[in-house]
Design a protein around this motif. Structure first.
Motif, short mmCIF file in Angstrom:
data_model
loop_
_atom_site.label_atom_id
_atom_site.label_comp_id
_atom_site.label_asym_id
_atom_site.label_seq_id
_atom_site.Cartn_x
_atom_site.Cartn_y
_atom_site.Cartn_z
N TYR A 6 0.84 -1.19 0.00
CA TYR A 6 0.00 0.00 0.00
C TYR A 6 0.88 1.25 0.00
CZ TYR A 6 -3.81 -3.17 0.97
OH TYR A 6 -4.72 -4.17 0.87
N TYR A 7 0.35 2.29 -0.61
CA TYR A 7 1.11 3.54 -0.73
C TYR A 7 0.29 4.71 -0.20
CZ TYR A 7 4.02 0.83 -3.90
OH TYR A 7 4.84 -0.12 -4.44
N VAL A 9 0.16 8.57 -0.61
CA VAL A 9 0.71 9.44 -1.65
C VAL A 9 0.54 10.91 -1.25
CG1 VAL A 9 0.55 10.04 -4.10
CG2 VAL A 9 0.06 7.71 -3.37
N LEU A 63 3.40 6.24 -10.43
CA LEU A 63 2.01 6.00 -10.00
C LEU A 63 1.24 5.13 -10.99
CD1 LEU A 63 0.64 9.30 -8.40
CD2 LEU A 63 1.74 7.36 -7.32
N GLU A 66 2.10 1.63 -9.99
CA GLU A 66 1.87 1.17 -8.61
C GLU A 66 0.42 1.34 -8.14
OE1 GLU A 66 4.11 -0.62 -7.31
OE2 GLU A 66 5.49 -0.15 -8.92
N CYS A 67 -0.27 2.41 -8.58
CA CYS A 67 -1.64 2.66 -8.11
C CYS A 67 -2.61 2.00 -9.06
CB CYS A 67 -1.93 4.15 -8.03
SG CYS A 67 -0.99 4.97 -6.77
N ASN A 71 -4.73 0.42 -4.16
CA ASN A 71 -3.73 0.31 -3.11
C ASN A 71 -3.04 1.64 -2.80
OD1 ASN A 71 -2.49 0.42 -5.53
ND2 ASN A 71 -0.85 -1.02 -5.03
N CYS A 72 -3.58 2.74 -3.36
CA CYS A 72 -2.98 4.04 -3.08
C CYS A 72 -3.98 4.92 -2.34
CB CYS A 72 -2.55 4.73 -4.38
SG CYS A 72 -1.07 4.00 -5.07
N ILE A 126 -7.98 5.94 -6.07
CA ILE A 126 -7.24 6.37 -4.88
C ILE A 126 -8.23 6.64 -3.75
CG2 ILE A 126 -5.91 8.34 -3.94
CD1 ILE A 126 -4.29 8.26 -6.53
N TYR A 175 2.41 1.61 5.49
CA TYR A 175 2.26 1.93 4.06
C TYR A 175 3.54 2.58 3.55
CZ TYR A 175 -2.88 1.38 4.35
OH TYR A 175 -4.15 0.91 4.50
N ASN A 176 3.89 2.29 2.31
CA ASN A 176 5.00 3.01 1.69
C ASN A 176 4.59 4.46 1.51
OD1 ASN A 176 6.59 0.65 1.19
ND2 ASN A 176 5.14 0.15 -0.43
N VAL A 178 5.02 7.97 -0.54
CA VAL A 178 5.51 8.50 -1.83
C VAL A 178 5.41 10.02 -1.79
CG1 VAL A 178 5.31 8.37 -4.34
CG2 VAL A 178 4.46 6.49 -2.94
#
Lengths: 241, 206
Positions: A6-7, A9, A63, A66-67, A71-72, A126, A175-176, A178
């Protein structure tokens, strides 16, 4: 970067994506209107290239890969405070025309924020993260780390309280994170952020964020998208402690 | 750029070793370009003839070409750096690059082309939309120095344009790309930009 990640952002990464598409519009229109006018296309292309920041390209590339599975996320602070702030900035900077007689300025900004976010939510998938007390506790712990460093450090960290909340939320949830905010990442270097490395490709720098709180060891990854990635350094003056 | 031009540019640059290394670097890049060109051409011909395509084989070939380029250029650039550290005066006689020809400008050009293709693609129907978006994504990958992904996406774009969604999906799986995901993302970005343009916003300051 695998499945199930998960990110969280930062707003500016999302705006970078739109900046790229907005900036190329004159070139797109010229190509559509005069596809054979090579001279005009070249001229517009050069002016567009001069306006593009390579960070926008890296943000888009990151993005878009990854998104993709819901998961963002952005936080509700971003949704309710940061986005209106960007639209107010656009209004005051003259980039957004003020429509007289169209209701209050507040309604205008609120309407734009809602419209913008509903597109982000429906098309990018998102989501918005509601923040609870455990997020604030982690943010308080980050601030405590800087209290130990002295009053100057404390002022610096509190001046960036909203951004610190983002990092705390990412840490708390695992979560990561960004971001394009070098000031924030370099500010936290040594105390919370460690191991800032230059990923050789992608215009993305990678770092770890770690924090111990109440016997728990929190950690997550920080992706810093920045035009200097490849040769990015944090100076002593940029560190908050 | 033909080899004669490179040789011309290097005329008057001292140190044979240095000149030889620059020409070797040019050879590596030309070899890579030719290898990739032949591979993409062959792939397109296979698809247009309707013969079965061995995705594994194509993927391995792309990986091989890109890996060789990286190994060779890495070696030559190390040697070039050594030569430059021993003869820093060579930096002064090297031909200057115009700002518009710098690597940065080239990468931004790829980014601009990707942006134009995204806008164009999102006004089209499938499969042309997907094919153009994959091509645009391959430009983004070139801009951020991910040549392997860029070439695989180019092949997948050709496969989609030739009506071979199965081949495209198989290629994209190798580089972890979800076709629906990147189409939604790209067209979401275009929608978002249009939303702002409708409100009179044509740029967002940093």
């Amino acid at each position: 970067m695998g499945d199930g990640e998960y990110y969280l952002v930062d707003t500016n990464v999302l705006f970078d994506v739109v900046r790229l598409v907005l900036t190329v519009n004159p070139l797109f229109e010229t190509v559509l209107r005069n596809p054979r006018d090579i001279e005009a296309i070249q001229q517009i292309a050069m002016s567009v290239i001069n306006k593009i920041n390579k960070r926008w390209i890296a943000s888009f590339a990151f993005l878009s890969r990854e998104c993709r599975r819901g998961n963002c996320f952005i936080t509700e602070f971003t949704q309710r405070i940061e986005l209106p702030r960007v639209f107010v900035k656009l209004l005051l900077g003259g980039d957004l025309p003020i429509r007289r007689g169209g209701g209050s300025l507040f309604n205008e900004v609120e309407g734009l924020t809602k419209g913008w976010f509903s597109i982000v939510e429906s098309l990018f998938g998102i989501g918005v993260l509601g923040m609870d007390y455990s997020d604030y506790e982690v943010a308080r712990e980050i601030v405590r780390v800087y209290e130990v460093c002295g009053s100057g450090s404390l002022v610096k960290v509190l001046n960036n309280a909203m951004d610190v909340l983002l990092v705390a939320t990412a840490l708390n949830r695992g979560y990561n994170f960004v971001t394009t905010d070098k000031r924030l990442v370099c500010g936290l270097v040594n105390q919370v952020v460690t191991g800032l490395t230059q990923v050789p490709r992608g215009g993305v720098c990678l770092a770890n964020a770690r924090l111990g709180i109440g016997g728990r060891a929190l950690s997550t990854r920080v992706y810093l998208i920045h035009e200097q990635c490849g040769s990015l350094r944090c100076t002593g003056r940029e560190r908050w402690c | 750029m033909p080899q004669s031009v490179i040789e011309g540019l290097m005329e008057g640059v001292g140190e044979d070793e240095f000149r030889r290394l620059v020409l070797a670097l040019y050879d590596v890049l030309m070899g890579t370009y030719e290898g990739l060109y032949d591979l993409i051409k062959g792939f397109d011909e296979d698809l247009s003839r309707g013969v079965s395509v061995n995705v594994d084989e194509y993927y391995r070939e792309v990986v091989g070409i890109i890996r060789n380029m990286h190994v060779d250029t890495y070696y030559i650039i190390i040697k070039l750096n050594e030569a430059l550290s021993q003869h820093p005066e060579l930096l002064k006689v090297l031909p200057r690059t115009a700002p518009t020809q710098s690597l940065d400008a080239v990468n931004k050009m790829f980014g601009a082309m990707a942006g134009v293709l995204f806008r164009l693609a999102c006004g089209l129907e499938e499969p042309r939309r997907g094919a153009l978006i994959l091509l645009a994504e391959s430009y983004l990958d070139l801009a951020v120095d991910k040549p392997l992904d860029a070439i695989v996406l180019t092949l997948a774009s050709i496969a989609l344009a030739r009506g071979r969604r199965d081949v495209a999906a198989e290629l994209l799986r190798r580089v972890g790309v979800d076709l629906e995901g990147i189409i939604n993302f790209a067209c979401g970005a275009v929608e978002l930009a249009k939303f702002l343009e409708e409100h009179g916003i044509h740029s967002i300051p940093e």
